[in-house]
Design a protein around this motif. Structure first.
Motif, PDB file in Angstrom:
ATOM      1  N   LEU A  34       0.910  -1.120  -0.117  1.00 52.65           N
ATOM      2  CA  LEU A  34      -0.136   0.123  -0.025  1.00 52.65           C
ATOM      3  C   LEU A  34       0.690   1.293   0.002  1.00 52.65           C
ATOM      4  CD1 LEU A  34      -2.542  -1.159   2.922  1.00 52.65           C
ATOM      5  CD2 LEU A  34      -2.647  -1.422   0.101  1.00 52.65           C
ATOM      6  N   SER A  35       0.487   2.284  -0.519  1.00 45.43           N
ATOM      7  CA  SER A  35       0.982   3.703  -0.737  1.00 45.43           C
ATOM      8  C   SER A  35      -0.146   4.852  -0.391  1.00 45.43           C
ATOM      9  CB  SER A  35       1.892   3.580  -1.787  1.00 45.43           C
ATOM     10  OG  SER A  35       0.864   3.903  -2.956  1.00 45.43           O
ATOM     11  N   GLU A  36       0.373   5.899  -0.733  1.00 46.57           N
ATOM     12  CA  GLU A  36      -0.272   7.050  -0.679  1.00 46.57           C
ATOM     13  C   GLU A  36      -1.513   7.201  -1.676  1.00 46.57           C
ATOM     14  OE1 GLU A  36       0.973  11.031  -1.581  1.00 46.57           O
ATOM     15  OE2 GLU A  36       3.045   9.866  -1.674  1.00 46.57           O
ATOM     16  N   SER A  37      -1.193   6.503  -2.640  1.00 46.24           N
ATOM     17  CA  SER A  37      -2.360   6.192  -3.810  1.00 46.24           C
ATOM     18  C   SER A  37      -2.886   4.881  -3.894  1.00 46.24           C
ATOM     19  CB  SER A  37      -1.725   6.626  -5.062  1.00 46.24           C
ATOM     20  OG  SER A  37      -0.723   5.714  -5.523  1.00 46.24           O
ATOM     21  N   THR A  38      -2.289   3.813  -3.313  1.00 48.50           N
ATOM     22  CA  THR A  38      -2.819   2.379  -3.521  1.00 48.50           C
ATOM     23  C   THR A  38      -3.265   2.268  -2.212  1.00 48.50           C
ATOM     24  OG1 THR A  38      -1.308   1.837  -5.048  1.00 48.50           O
ATOM     25  CG2 THR A  38      -2.136   0.159  -4.023  1.00 48.50           C
ATOM     26  N   TRP A  39      -4.544   2.099  -1.967  1.00 49.27           N
ATOM     27  CA  TRP A  39      -5.461   1.613  -0.768  1.00 49.27           C
ATOM     28  C   TRP A  39      -6.041   0.324  -0.890  1.00 49.27           C
ATOM     29  CZ3 TRP A  39      -8.738   6.665  -0.726  1.00 49.27           C
ATOM     30  CH2 TRP A  39      -7.925   7.536  -0.513  1.00 49.27           C
ATOM     31  N   ALA A  40      -6.353  -0.462   0.170  1.00 49.55           N
ATOM     32  CA  ALA A  40      -7.087  -1.649   0.214  1.00 49.55           C
ATOM     33  C   ALA A  40      -8.151  -1.589   1.022  1.00 49.55           C
ATOM     34  CB  ALA A  40      -6.141  -2.757   0.306  1.00 49.55           C
ATOM     35  N   GLY A  41      -9.238  -2.337   0.395  1.00 51.03           N
ATOM     36  CA  GLY A  41     -10.635  -2.328   1.445  1.00 51.03           C
ATOM     37  C   GLY A  41     -11.029  -3.913   1.608  1.00 51.03           C
ATOM     38  N   GLN A  42     -11.327  -4.072   2.904  1.00 54.57           N
ATOM     39  CA  GLN A  42     -12.268  -5.538   3.025  1.00 54.57           C
ATOM     40  C   GLN A  42     -13.292  -5.302   3.529  1.00 54.57           C
ATOM     41  OE1 GLN A  42     -10.863  -8.605   2.208  1.00 54.57           O
ATOM     42  NE2 GLN A  42     -12.843  -9.233   2.817  1.00 54.57           N
ATOM     43  N   ALA A  43     -14.397  -6.153   3.022  1.00 54.98           N
ATOM     44  CA  ALA A  43     -15.880  -5.862   3.569  1.00 54.98           C
ATOM     45  C   ALA A  43     -15.895  -6.663   4.569  1.00 54.98           C
ATOM     46  CB  ALA A  43     -16.625  -6.140   2.020  1.00 54.98           C
ATOM     47  N   PHE A  44     -17.069  -6.196   5.319  1.00 53.34           N
ATOM     48  CA  PHE A  44     -17.828  -7.166   6.348  1.00 53.34           C
ATOM     49  C   PHE A  44     -19.274  -6.711   6.286  1.00 53.34           C
ATOM     50  CE2 PHE A  44     -16.627  -3.222   8.774  1.00 53.34           C
ATOM     51  CZ  PHE A  44     -17.685  -3.160   9.520  1.00 53.34           C
ATOM     52  N   SER A  45     -20.146  -7.573   7.219  1.00 56.64           N
ATOM     53  CA  SER A  45     -21.258  -7.460   7.403  1.00 56.64           C
ATOM     54  C   SER A  45     -21.479  -7.153   9.024  1.00 56.64           C
ATOM     55  CB  SER A  45     -22.388  -8.602   6.939  1.00 56.64           C
ATOM     56  OG  SER A  45     -23.609  -8.361   7.257  1.00 56.64           O
TER      57      SER A  45
END
Length: 208
Positions: A34-45
């Protein structure tokens, strides 16, 4: 009865989080950089829960920069992150350890969430910052499989959500305080009534 009320007060102010999404104990496979422009998201309910209590993330291998963790809704195109709901951590020092099982914990949040709703936990390094978020090749665990997505242009566009190789994390939540309190009070009232009935019957020569 005063003791019961004291117990109720202690219980409602000392609520423990319940895991509603947990892939943290699944085996480490690799990581996303990850970097200042590359983000990641993980979903949950959110399930039936109404408040987010804690988030634990498999983060490691960062430089000397900082990062933020945010809660996003899933109202973007194709179920991707849409808008920020809450910032869970801001300006935290990157974990520089090379330990691939390192865990960063964000606790004591008490962030309101809507029951039976999908959210994303998004990790985004700050300016000139890099770090790694571990993932697993297992789709097992509480609340999984669940979708993963990433962006390479600071949230301008997100990849199509994918159930494969979810990020390692644990999300904990608690019921609404009033719901929790009502349940505890009902239990205490029932116990008190049973105790009173037993004492009364003993005084009249019978035992229940």
């Amino acid at each position: 009865m005063a003791g019961a009320l004291a117990l109720l007060l202690f219980t409602t102010t000392g609520r423990a989080g319940v895991p509603i999404a947990d892939s943290l104990h699944q085996p480490f496979a690799a990581s996303i950089g990850l970097s200042e422009s590359t983000w990641a998201g993980q979903a949950f309910s959110s399930g039936s829960y109404t408040a987010l209590e804690a988030v634990h993330l498999n983060l490691y291998g960062g430089n000397n920069g900082t990062f933020s963790v945010q809660l996003w809704d899933a109202n973007g195109s194709g179920g991707t992150p849409g808008s920020i709901v809450e910032t869970l951590a801001s300006g935290w020092a990157n974990p520089t350890t090379p330990d691939t099982d390192n865990v960063v914990s964000i606790t004591g949040l008490n962030v309101s969430i809507t029951p039976f709703t999908t959210y994303y936990v998004v990790v985004r390094p700050d300016a000139r910052s890099t770090l790694r978020w571990g993932y697993t090749d297992s789709e097992s665990g509480t609340g999984f499989p669940s979708e993963f997505t990433f962006t390479v242009n600071s949230g301008g566009a997100w990849s199509s959500p994918d159930l494969n190789d979810p990020q390692r994390m644990r999300v904990e939540a608690v019921p609404e305080p009033s719901t929790w309190a009502i349940g505890v009070l009902a239990g205490l009232t029932l116990a008190f009534a049973r105790r009173k009935l037993t004492v009364t019957n003993c005084r009249t020569g019978t035992q229940t």
